[in-house]
Design a protein around this motif. Sequence first.
Motif, PDB file in Angstrom:
ATOM      1  N   GLU A   1      -9.735   7.683  -0.166  1.00  8.25           N
ATOM      2  CA  GLU A   1     -10.021   8.721   0.817  1.00  8.25           C
ATOM      3  C   GLU A   1      -8.781   9.540   1.149  1.00  8.25           C
ATOM      4  O   GLU A   1      -8.874  10.633   1.694  1.00  8.25           O
ATOM      5  CB  GLU A   1     -10.579   8.082   2.099  1.00  8.25           C
ATOM      6  N   LYS A   2      -7.603   9.011   0.805  1.00  7.27           N
ATOM      7  CA  LYS A   2      -6.352   9.689   1.140  1.00  7.27           C
ATOM      8  C   LYS A   2      -5.675  10.330  -0.069  1.00  7.27           C
ATOM      9  O   LYS A   2      -4.566  10.847   0.046  1.00  7.27           O
ATOM     10  CB  LYS A   2      -5.390   8.698   1.800  1.00  7.27           C
TER      11      LYS A   2
ATOM     12  N   CYS B   1     -13.240  -4.624  -3.531  1.00  9.31           N
ATOM     13  CA  CYS B   1     -11.821  -4.260  -3.389  1.00  9.31           C
ATOM     14  C   CYS B   1     -11.058  -5.376  -2.685  1.00  9.31           C
ATOM     15  O   CYS B   1      -9.899  -5.652  -3.012  1.00  9.31           O
ATOM     16  CB  CYS B   1     -11.688  -2.957  -2.602  1.00  9.31           C
TER      17      CYS B   1
ATOM     18  N   GLU C   1       0.842  -1.198   0.000  1.00  9.74           N
ATOM     19  CA  GLU C   1       0.000   0.000   0.000  1.00  9.74           C
ATOM     20  C   GLU C   1       0.877   1.248   0.000  1.00  9.74           C
ATOM     21  O   GLU C   1       1.879   1.319   0.718  1.00  9.74           O
ATOM     22  CB  GLU C   1      -0.920   0.019   1.216  1.00  9.74           C
TER      23      GLU C   1
ATOM     24  N   ASN D   1      -5.667   4.162  -0.948  1.00 11.36           N
ATOM     25  CA  ASN D   1      -7.003   4.453  -0.436  1.00 11.36           C
ATOM     26  C   ASN D   1      -7.522   5.752  -1.058  1.00 11.36           C
ATOM     27  O   ASN D   1      -6.871   6.795  -0.962  1.00 11.36           O
ATOM     28  CB  ASN D   1      -6.951   4.590   1.086  1.00 11.36           C
TER      29      ASN D   1
ATOM     30  N   LYS E   1      -1.568  -0.475  -3.989  1.00  7.16           N
ATOM     31  CA  LYS E   1      -2.931   0.019  -3.819  1.00  7.16           C
ATOM     32  C   LYS E   1      -2.885   1.327  -3.042  1.00  7.16           C
ATOM     33  O   LYS E   1      -1.926   1.603  -2.310  1.00  7.16           O
ATOM     34  CB  LYS E   1      -3.808  -0.999  -3.106  1.00  7.16           C
TER      35      LYS E   1
ATOM     36  N   TYR F   1      -8.795   1.850  -4.019  1.00  8.92           N
ATOM     37  CA  TYR F   1      -9.759   1.077  -3.241  1.00  8.92           C
ATOM     38  C   TYR F   1     -10.399   1.914  -2.131  1.00  8.92           C
ATOM     39  O   TYR F   1      -9.965   3.017  -1.810  1.00  8.92           O
ATOM     40  CB  TYR F   1      -9.079  -0.143  -2.619  1.00  8.92           C
ATOM     41  N   ARG F   2     -11.457   1.334  -1.547  1.00  9.03           N
ATOM     42  CA  ARG F   2     -12.098   1.885  -0.356  1.00  9.03           C
ATOM     43  C   ARG F   2     -12.342   0.726   0.599  1.00  9.03           C
ATOM     44  O   ARG F   2     -12.755  -0.359   0.179  1.00  9.03           O
ATOM     45  CB  ARG F   2     -13.410   2.571  -0.707  1.00  9.03           C
ATOM     46  N   ASP F   3     -12.090   0.928   1.889  1.00  8.72           N
ATOM     47  CA  ASP F   3     -12.208  -0.142   2.874  1.00  8.72           C
ATOM     48  C   ASP F   3     -13.601  -0.763   2.912  1.00  8.72           C
ATOM     49  O   ASP F   3     -13.747  -1.958   3.171  1.00  8.72           O
ATOM     50  CB  ASP F   3     -11.863   0.381   4.277  1.00  8.72           C
TER      51      ASP F   3
END
Length: 221
Positions: free
Chosen positions: A120-121, A95, A66, A118, A116, A88-90
Amino acid sequence: MAQQLENQLLQATQLIESQVDAEIERLEKMDDDDLEKLRQRRLEAMKKAQQQKQEWLAAGHGEYTEISDEKEFFETCKRSKKVVCHFYRDTTFRCKILDKHLTELAQKHLETKFVKINVEKCKFLVERLRIKIIPTLCLAKDGKTVDYIIGFDDLGGTDDFPTEMLAWRLGRSDMISYQGDLLEPPVVGSQKTKSTKIFGKPTKAKNIRDDGDTDSDDDDW
C-alpha cells in the motif's frame, strides 16, 4: 539392477578412498614451511570471513526489517549484494506466515539482506514489478531481479510448510548458502514435495534503478 547399484557404490567408495589417500600422502610430504604457509592461508581466510560478517552486520543483515518506501528499497539493493524483499499486506494471513520464516532465515543467513515492504506504500514499485499476488518475494542480486516466489506454490502449496522448504527454494535461486540437496526439496510431513520444474532466472534481469520515471523502459525499475 541391484548388482549395478552395488557396483556403482563400490566405485564411488573406491574413488573417495583414493582421494583420501592422496590427501594423506600430500600432507605427509609437507615440511614445516609448507605447514606454516597453510596455517597462514587459513588464518587469512578466517580474518576475511570475520571482516565480511562485520560488514554484513553493519548493513543491517542478520535481522528481518521493514523498509518504508521505494527510495529505501533502491538504497537497500545498492548496499547489499543479495536482497530478499517480501511484498506484503497487513490483511493477508499468508504474509504473517512468511514473516515467521523470514525472521528465522535472516538470523541464520547473514550473507543475505531480508526486508519487507507494504504494497500500500509502494504502488509505483508494485506496478513496475507487475506484482499481482500477495505475498510475493522479490529476489535481487547485484542490483538486478533474478527471481520471484509468488504465493506458496513453490513451497509445497500448503500453509504449514517448514522453514527449510523456503530455505531450499531460496538456495535454488542462489540467494542463500544452502547446505542441503538443491535437486530435491526437503520432506514436508510424511511425503516429499514433487518438484517437476526447474526454477530459473527471468529471461532478462531487471536493473534496479530509481530514475523516478514511470514511463521508462520495462527492463528498468
